[in-house]
Design a protein around this motif. Structure first.
Motif, PDB file in Angstrom:
ATOM      1  N   MET A   1     -23.822  22.721  19.211  1.00 49.01           N
ATOM      2  CA  MET A   1     -22.712  23.081  18.257  1.00 49.01           C
ATOM      3  C   MET A   1     -23.080  23.243  16.993  1.00 49.01           C
ATOM      4  O   MET A   1     -23.584  22.723  16.300  1.00 49.01           O
ATOM      5  N   ASN A   2     -22.583  24.599  15.979  1.00 49.80           N
ATOM      6  CA  ASN A   2     -22.770  24.900  15.117  1.00 49.80           C
ATOM      7  C   ASN A   2     -21.658  24.397  13.698  1.00 49.80           C
ATOM      8  O   ASN A   2     -20.370  24.624  14.323  1.00 49.80           O
ATOM      9  N   SER A   3     -21.739  24.645  12.470  1.00 51.17           N
ATOM     10  CA  SER A   3     -20.858  24.865  11.503  1.00 51.17           C
ATOM     11  C   SER A   3     -20.869  25.948  10.551  1.00 51.17           C
ATOM     12  O   SER A   3     -22.194  25.745  10.368  1.00 51.17           O
ATOM     13  N   ILE A   4     -20.252  26.233   9.593  1.00 51.92           N
ATOM     14  CA  ILE A   4     -19.816  27.608   8.684  1.00 51.92           C
ATOM     15  C   ILE A   4     -18.775  27.587   7.621  1.00 51.92           C
ATOM     16  O   ILE A   4     -18.345  27.258   8.114  1.00 51.92           O
ATOM     17  N   SER A   5     -19.568  27.189   6.833  1.00 51.57           N
ATOM     18  CA  SER A   5     -18.377  27.874   5.633  1.00 51.57           C
ATOM     19  C   SER A   5     -19.105  27.983   4.301  1.00 51.57           C
ATOM     20  O   SER A   5     -20.275  28.083   4.134  1.00 51.57           O
ATOM     21  N   LEU A   6     -18.412  29.231   4.583  1.00 51.92           N
ATOM     22  CA  LEU A   6     -18.666  30.035   3.467  1.00 51.92           C
ATOM     23  C   LEU A   6     -17.964  30.120   1.737  1.00 51.92           C
ATOM     24  O   LEU A   6     -16.497  29.917   2.224  1.00 51.92           O
ATOM     25  N   LEU A   7     -18.280  30.552   0.747  1.00 47.84           N
ATOM     26  CA  LEU A   7     -17.328  30.559  -0.445  1.00 47.84           C
ATOM     27  C   LEU A   7     -18.507  31.901  -1.286  1.00 47.84           C
ATOM     28  O   LEU A   7     -19.374  32.221  -1.030  1.00 47.84           O
ATOM     29  N   SER A   8     -17.340  32.561  -1.774  1.00 48.76           N
ATOM     30  CA  SER A   8     -18.136  33.461  -3.113  1.00 48.76           C
ATOM     31  C   SER A   8     -18.817  33.129  -4.151  1.00 48.76           C
ATOM     32  O   SER A   8     -17.772  31.793  -4.159  1.00 48.76           O
ATOM     33  N   SER A   9     -19.270  33.542  -5.446  1.00 49.93           N
ATOM     34  CA  SER A   9     -19.348  33.194  -6.277  1.00 49.93           C
ATOM     35  C   SER A   9     -18.120  32.799  -7.053  1.00 49.93           C
ATOM     36  O   SER A   9     -17.307  34.097  -6.874  1.00 49.93           O
ATOM     37  N   ALA A  53     -25.900  31.199  17.385  1.00 47.93           N
ATOM     38  CA  ALA A  53     -24.895  30.783  17.751  1.00 47.93           C
ATOM     39  C   ALA A  53     -25.074  29.952  18.630  1.00 47.93           C
ATOM     40  O   ALA A  53     -25.869  29.927  19.805  1.00 47.93           O
ATOM     41  N   SER A  54     -23.731  29.442  19.370  1.00 51.95           N
ATOM     42  CA  SER A  54     -23.818  27.913  20.284  1.00 51.95           C
ATOM     43  C   SER A  54     -22.466  28.098  20.831  1.00 51.95           C
ATOM     44  O   SER A  54     -21.188  29.610  20.724  1.00 51.95           O
ATOM     45  N   ASP A  55     -21.907  27.053  21.447  1.00 52.55           N
ATOM     46  CA  ASP A  55     -20.947  27.107  22.763  1.00 52.55           C
ATOM     47  C   ASP A  55     -19.811  26.401  21.513  1.00 52.55           C
ATOM     48  O   ASP A  55     -18.526  26.920  22.179  1.00 52.55           O
ATOM     49  N   VAL A  56     -19.746  25.986  20.460  1.00 45.58           N
ATOM     50  CA  VAL A  56     -19.009  25.623  19.897  1.00 45.58           C
ATOM     51  C   VAL A  56     -19.149  25.697  18.263  1.00 45.58           C
ATOM     52  O   VAL A  56     -20.044  25.202  18.099  1.00 45.58           O
ATOM     53  N   ILE A  57     -18.428  26.409  17.723  1.00 46.10           N
ATOM     54  CA  ILE A  57     -18.706  26.686  16.365  1.00 46.10           C
ATOM     55  C   ILE A  57     -17.317  26.157  15.637  1.00 46.10           C
ATOM     56  O   ILE A  57     -16.411  26.425  15.915  1.00 46.10           O
ATOM     57  N   ILE A  58     -17.739  25.007  14.812  1.00 43.95           N
ATOM     58  CA  ILE A  58     -16.922  24.400  13.994  1.00 43.95           C
ATOM     59  C   ILE A  58     -17.419  25.555  12.691  1.00 43.95           C
ATOM     60  O   ILE A  58     -18.180  25.381  11.500  1.00 43.95           O
TER      61      ILE A  58
END
Length: 300
Positions: A1-9, A53-58
């Motif tokens: 399981m992986n998580s992803i959070s993106l922010l710009s400057s 990549a994973s089966d579950v992406i948060i």
């Protein structure tokens, strides 16, 4: 399981890069996610975090439901609802300990920006959620239900959520039994061919069931009217040499006199040219095509 959070400057979310990263992850590719430094309020220019990549992406974020394009990539949308006093207390603890801010600056930022932004933008996005969890992480019942739902989906191999043109034949004890037999290294060649042919016939029959048809009325021998369906007439098979040849007999058994063409491809061609040989019906552009390409995989 992986998580992803993106922010710009600066003060904007980098939605375009987030879309690109999520789409790559759903295609099984790893991505380099930029890291945002909350102490200096800027994105780190030379530091990234690799997400595989994973089966579950948060996909986590306070405005993650704002953009419809992002919502369309989600299989489940969850809104975690927590009391305002709890949110403020957690913010004070986090910003003073992890981000080096004093309590006065945290309260000032909360009153001027965080609370108004929550009321104007975050709270209205609650309507897009499939599941709302009150009391946040303390709601163990809701969390257990979500975990069980995800496990069920993974167990069902619900590929249609990802690939809308994929159809998975529902497993039965008969199908599992035949898979068990052909995976047995002690099975005889005769039995392997017999049960493999049975499985292939099930796949061909299932595939034929997705072809277009028209309703047809006829008179039965007793003289009553029966409303049935008429099979698709313009049909052909294309067999990928050599694996596809194992499916040809099953297709012929279901479709009398069907035309079958052949193609030979190189799956990993260095020069990019994959098609090596083809022999197809001349009117193939006018026909519905069943591509015969069984993928036989061995267990490690």
């Amino acid at each position: 399981m992986n998580s992803i959070s993106l922010l710009s400057s600066g003060n904007a979310f980098d939605t375009e890069q987030m879309l690109e990263c999520v789409q790559k992850l759903k295609c099984g590719q790893s991505v380099q996610v930029p890291i945002y430094d909350f102490k200096i309020h800027r994105r780190c220019s030379d530091t990234f975090r690799q997400v595989n990549a994973s089966d579950v992406i948060i996909l986590e974020g306070i405005l993650v439901f704002h953009d419809q394009r992002v919502r369309n990539l989600m299989n489940m949308k969850i809104f975690v609802d927590t009391d305002a006093d709890v949110r403020l207390a957690r913010r004070i603890g986090r910003d003073t300990v992890e981000r080096g801010r004093d309590i006065d600056s945290v309260l000032e930022q909360y009153a001027k920006f965080v609370k108004p932004a929550f009321d104007d933008f975050v709270l209205p996005s609650k309507k897009y959620a499939d599941v709302i969890i009150p009391r946040g992480g303390d709601n163990h019942v809701a969390i257990d239900l979500i975990v069980q739902h995800i496990r069920t989906k993974l167990g069902q191999h619900d590929l249609c959520k990802i690939y809308p043109n994929v159809y998975v034949i529902q497993s039965t004890f008969q199908i599992r039994g035949m898979h068990t037999l052909i995976r047995d290294r002690e099975i005889s060649k005769h039995d392997f061919v017999f049960y493999s042919d049975r499985l292939i016939r099930l796949v061909v029959e299932h595939g034929l069931g997705h072809l277009p048809f028209i309703e047809k009325q006829l008179i039965t021998p007793p003289g009553s009217v029966y409303t049935g369906v008429d099979f698709c007439k313009k049909l052909c098979g294309v067999s990928i040499v050599r694996s596809g040849e194992s499916m040809e007999n099953a297709l012929r058994a279901f479709c009398k006199g069907i035309k079958i063409g052949n193609i030979l491809i190189h799956r990993d061609a260095d020069d990019g040219k994959q098609l090596i040989y083809e022999k197809l019906p001349k009117d193939i552009s006018e026909r519905h095509v069943l591509l015969l390409d069984p993928v036989l995989a061995k267990d490690k």
